[in-house]
Design an enzyme around this catalytic site. Structure first.
Site, PDB file in Angstrom:
ATOM      1  CE  LYS A  17      39.642  40.318  34.219  1.00  0.00           C
ATOM      2  NZ  LYS A  17      38.467  40.726  35.005  1.00  0.00           N
ATOM      3  CG  ASP A  28      39.833  39.755  38.087  1.00  0.00           C
ATOM      4  OD1 ASP A  28      38.624  39.925  37.893  1.00  0.00           O
ATOM      5  OD2 ASP A  28      40.330  38.612  38.181  1.00  0.00           O
TER       6      ASP A  28
HETATM    7  P1  NDP Z   1      40.460  38.957  45.407  1.00  0.00           P
HETATM    8  O1  NDP Z   1      41.835  38.688  44.992  1.00  0.00           O
HETATM    9  O2  NDP Z   1      40.160  40.149  46.224  1.00  0.00           O
HETATM   10  O3  NDP Z   1      39.857  37.693  46.186  1.00  0.00           O
HETATM   11  C1  NDP Z   1      39.813  36.435  45.585  1.00  0.00           C
HETATM   12  C2  NDP Z   1      39.310  35.434  46.613  1.00  0.00           C
HETATM   13  O4  NDP Z   1      39.058  34.196  45.966  1.00  0.00           O
HETATM   14  C3  NDP Z   1      40.346  35.143  47.682  1.00  0.00           C
HETATM   15  O5  NDP Z   1      39.689  34.791  48.852  1.00  0.00           O
HETATM   16  C4  NDP Z   1      41.098  33.948  47.087  1.00  0.00           C
HETATM   17  O6  NDP Z   1      41.741  33.135  48.057  1.00  0.00           O
HETATM   18  C5  NDP Z   1      39.969  33.191  46.429  1.00  0.00           C
HETATM   19  N1  NDP Z   1      40.511  32.441  45.291  1.00  0.00           N
HETATM   20  C6  NDP Z   1      41.146  32.956  44.201  1.00  0.00           C
HETATM   21  N2  NDP Z   1      41.536  31.987  43.376  1.00  0.00           N
HETATM   22  C7  NDP Z   1      41.149  30.835  43.952  1.00  0.00           C
HETATM   23  C8  NDP Z   1      41.247  29.501  43.570  1.00  0.00           C
HETATM   24  N3  NDP Z   1      41.851  29.117  42.423  1.00  0.00           N
HETATM   25  N4  NDP Z   1      40.710  28.583  44.418  1.00  0.00           N
HETATM   26  C9  NDP Z   1      40.095  28.952  45.567  1.00  0.00           C
HETATM   27  N5  NDP Z   1      39.969  30.211  45.981  1.00  0.00           N
HETATM   28  C10 NDP Z   1      40.481  31.140  45.180  1.00  0.00           C
HETATM   29  O7  NDP Z   1      39.591  38.965  44.047  1.00  0.00           O
HETATM   30  P2  NDP Z   1      38.155  39.577  43.786  1.00  0.00           P
HETATM   31  O8  NDP Z   1      37.307  39.451  44.998  1.00  0.00           O
HETATM   32  O9  NDP Z   1      38.335  40.881  43.143  1.00  0.00           O
HETATM   33  O10 NDP Z   1      37.617  38.587  42.641  1.00  0.00           O
HETATM   34  C11 NDP Z   1      36.845  37.425  42.937  1.00  0.00           C
HETATM   35  C12 NDP Z   1      36.075  37.003  41.699  1.00  0.00           C
HETATM   36  O11 NDP Z   1      35.202  38.080  41.292  1.00  0.00           O
HETATM   37  C13 NDP Z   1      36.921  36.689  40.458  1.00  0.00           C
HETATM   38  O12 NDP Z   1      36.278  35.668  39.717  1.00  0.00           O
HETATM   39  C14 NDP Z   1      36.871  37.990  39.664  1.00  0.00           C
HETATM   40  O13 NDP Z   1      37.112  37.792  38.286  1.00  0.00           O
HETATM   41  C15 NDP Z   1      35.431  38.399  39.925  1.00  0.00           C
HETATM   42  N6  NDP Z   1      35.130  39.817  39.708  1.00  0.00           N
HETATM   43  C16 NDP Z   1      35.803  40.796  40.380  1.00  0.00           C
HETATM   44  C17 NDP Z   1      35.491  42.121  40.165  1.00  0.00           C
HETATM   45  C18 NDP Z   1      36.106  43.212  40.957  1.00  0.00           C
HETATM   46  O14 NDP Z   1      35.623  44.345  40.845  1.00  0.00           O
HETATM   47  N7  NDP Z   1      37.113  42.971  41.766  1.00  0.00           N
HETATM   48  C19 NDP Z   1      34.512  42.504  39.147  1.00  0.00           C
HETATM   49  C20 NDP Z   1      33.801  41.405  38.555  1.00  0.00           C
HETATM   50  C21 NDP Z   1      34.132  40.112  38.818  1.00  0.00           C
HETATM   51  P3  NDP Z   1      43.343  33.206  48.225  1.00  0.00           P
HETATM   52  O15 NDP Z   1      43.573  34.504  48.959  1.00  0.00           O
HETATM   53  O16 NDP Z   1      43.716  32.014  49.013  1.00  0.00           O
HETATM   54  O17 NDP Z   1      43.922  33.216  46.851  1.00  0.00           O
END
Ligand code: NDP
Length: 452
Positions: A125, A165
């Site tokens: 990672k 991510d």
């Molecule tokens: P994105 O950046 O596309 O979206 C993240 C979302 O979560 C946004 O809406 C963001 O809001 C919100 N968010 C992020 N950090 C915080 C926080 N500290 N508090 C509140 N809201 C938050 O990321 P992904 O959708 O790719 O990832 C989401 C989750 O899924 C993560 O935990 C990631 O590790 C996990 N994941 C992702 C994979 C992938 O293929 N992308 C694979 C496996 C797991 P804002 O825009 O306001 O920051």
């Protein structure tokens, strides 16, 4: 003290302040207690202590210039965790909260997750404390180039293959890959999540969200139930949340919430295809805030984040299912109790470690169907593995082919977690089954490789 407890204490003492890493290690290690007795060979080779220590952690400086000519310095990380079963594989996170402890927790989880996918991928990672929010495309591009200027020397299609991510989506992968090609003069499958025009796989953007929904469907299937007609609470509004909603709608379920770090929307009538298209355009193209959803659709209610609350009101609505898809520790004990009291019977984690240990205990005590992230969200990295295969073969599989393979992998992950939980005397304890199944494969590979 038991070997496991002793090890957890040692990890905490040796890695002070890395609280998320401690949490992830404790959660996995505690469920490995029964393997200590069943596999004395792992104890003899000290696999437990070896597996919690990354192969290497690379820390670097990332200087970049903003549109006004100011020079900024960010921290860069790549933790190459474990290569026992395949090349390092795992995403890059760009978020101001990123630190070594967060990258290590994610890398550690990734080792077991990748093992569960049935594909030959080790765990890694990386990321940076860079915040892409509010930056221009040119600033994001210059940052990605600066980041790759160091990362390129550590990665390779047979060594380490990063992906996206939080904060790293198609745009960022495009800039990272563009620069890698420029300085390496080679077009190889060194990153996944690429655009379709230059080596990406169909279904990769959808895979994590779709996979989390397929996993929920598999858990329900054991009880003879389906997702059709079920209501769902979804957090986040990024990649994972969007495609979780899409698949829920496809399968006849009703997602009702979305969120970002400023607040959440609740739409009792349900987020349908048209509303989801609006949300996708809002987040992916206009890069706006989820609040605008409630300005567009009057039936929806927007609630801003209230830091004085000790719970998240998003998890306090009547529903059948929940799909946390934002970030770590977004469901605490109180949230878990609220979910259960509101009738939620299924929790499938799209995010990594979104539930605190106390929250997990509530789900396990109440015997709800709880799919931990390393099993439920493994669809993303699984299709990344399929992207690597297609790149090596210089072939592109159709949407149907990839989706079918994804469904097959999610079924296999569910089966491995379920059957293992049964074999260890606690059928349906998915965290136990996923941790043990993921661990045993890696441990055997480490054993075969000798002391290295
Ligand atoms: P994105 O950046 O596309 O979206 C993240 C979302 O979560 C946004 O809406 C963001 O809001 C919100 N968010 C992020 N950090 C915080 C926080 N500290 N508090 C509140 N809201 C938050 O990321 P992904 O959708 O790719 O990832 C989401 C989750 O899924 C993560 O935990 C990631 O590790 C996990 N994941 C992702 C994979 C992938 O293929 N992308 C694979 C496996 C797991 P804002 O825009 O306001 O920051």
């Amino acid at each position: 003290m038991s070997l496991i407890k002793d090890l957890v204490e040692k990890v905490k003492a040796k890695n002070p302040a890395e609280v998320e890493f401690h949490q992830a290690v404790e959660e996995v290690m505690e469920s490995l207690e029964p393997t200590v007795e069943r596999h004395p060979e792992f104890v003899k080779a000290n696999i437990y202590e070896r597996i919690v220590e990354p192969d290497r952690s690379i820390l670097f400086r990332v200087p970049w210039v903003d549109d006004k000519g100011n020079v900024h310095v960010q921290k860069g990380f790549r933790v190459e965790y474990n290569m026992a079963i395949g090349p390092y594989k795992g995403g890059l996170r760009f978020h101001p909260s990123v630190n070594l402890g967060i990258i290590k927790f994610l890398g550690f989880e990734q080792v077991f997750k990748n093992s569960l996918t049935t594909l030959p991928m080790g765990g890694g990672k990386g990321g940076s404390d860079f915040d892409p929010k509010g930056k221009s495309d040119n600033e994001v591009m210059r940052f990605c180039q600066a980041f790759m200027r160091e990362l390129f020397r550590h990665i390779g299609p047979n060594t380490d293959v990063p992906a996206g991510d939080i904060g790293v989506g198609g745009r960022e992968i495009g800039y990272l890959f563009g620069y890698y090609k420029k300085i390496r003069n080679e077009h190889t499958g060194v990153l996944t999540g690429k655009g379709l025009e230059y080596g990406g796989s169909l279904i990769r953007p959808e895979a994590t969200g779709y996979g989390a929904v397929y996993f929920a469907a598999e858990m329900l299937n054991v009880k003879g139930e389906s997702l059709e007609g079920k209501t769902a609470l979804v957090s986040g509004s990024g990649n994972v949340a969007q495609f979780t909603c899409e698949k829920l709608i496809d399968l006849g379920a009703k997602p009702m919430t979305l969120s970002d770090s400023s607040g959440y929307i609740y739409d009792e009538a349900g987020i349908d295809r048209e509303k989801l298209d609006f949300a996708m355009d809002l987040k992916n193209v206009r890069r706006g805030r989820i609040k605008e959803y409630a300005e567009k659709y009057s039936g929806a209610v927007y609630t801003p984040v209230d830091p004085s609350l000790d719970y998240n009101p998003l998890w306090n609505h009547k529903a059948d299912t929940a799909f946390p898809s934002a970030t770590q520790n977004e469901i605490n004990e109180k949230d878990a109790r609220n979910l259960v009291n509101n009738g939620v019977k299924v929790v499938s984690e799209g995010a990594n470690m979104p539930t605190t240990p106390e929250g997990i205990n509530v789900f396990l005590d109440k015997k709800i169907l709880y799919g931990p992230g390393k099993a439920a969200n493994a669809g993303g990295v699984a299709v990344s593995g399929l992207e690597m295969s297609q790149n090596s073969l210089r072939l592109s599989w159709s949407r149907e082919e990839v989706d079918q393979k994804l469904q097959g992998i999610m079924k296999a992950i569910h089966k491995a977690a379920y059957e293992t939980s049964k074999a260890y005397g606690d059928a349906g304890n998915y965290p136990l089954g996923a941790n043990i199944a993921g661990f045993v494969k890696v441990a055997k590979a480490m054993l075969a490789g000798g002391v290295v």
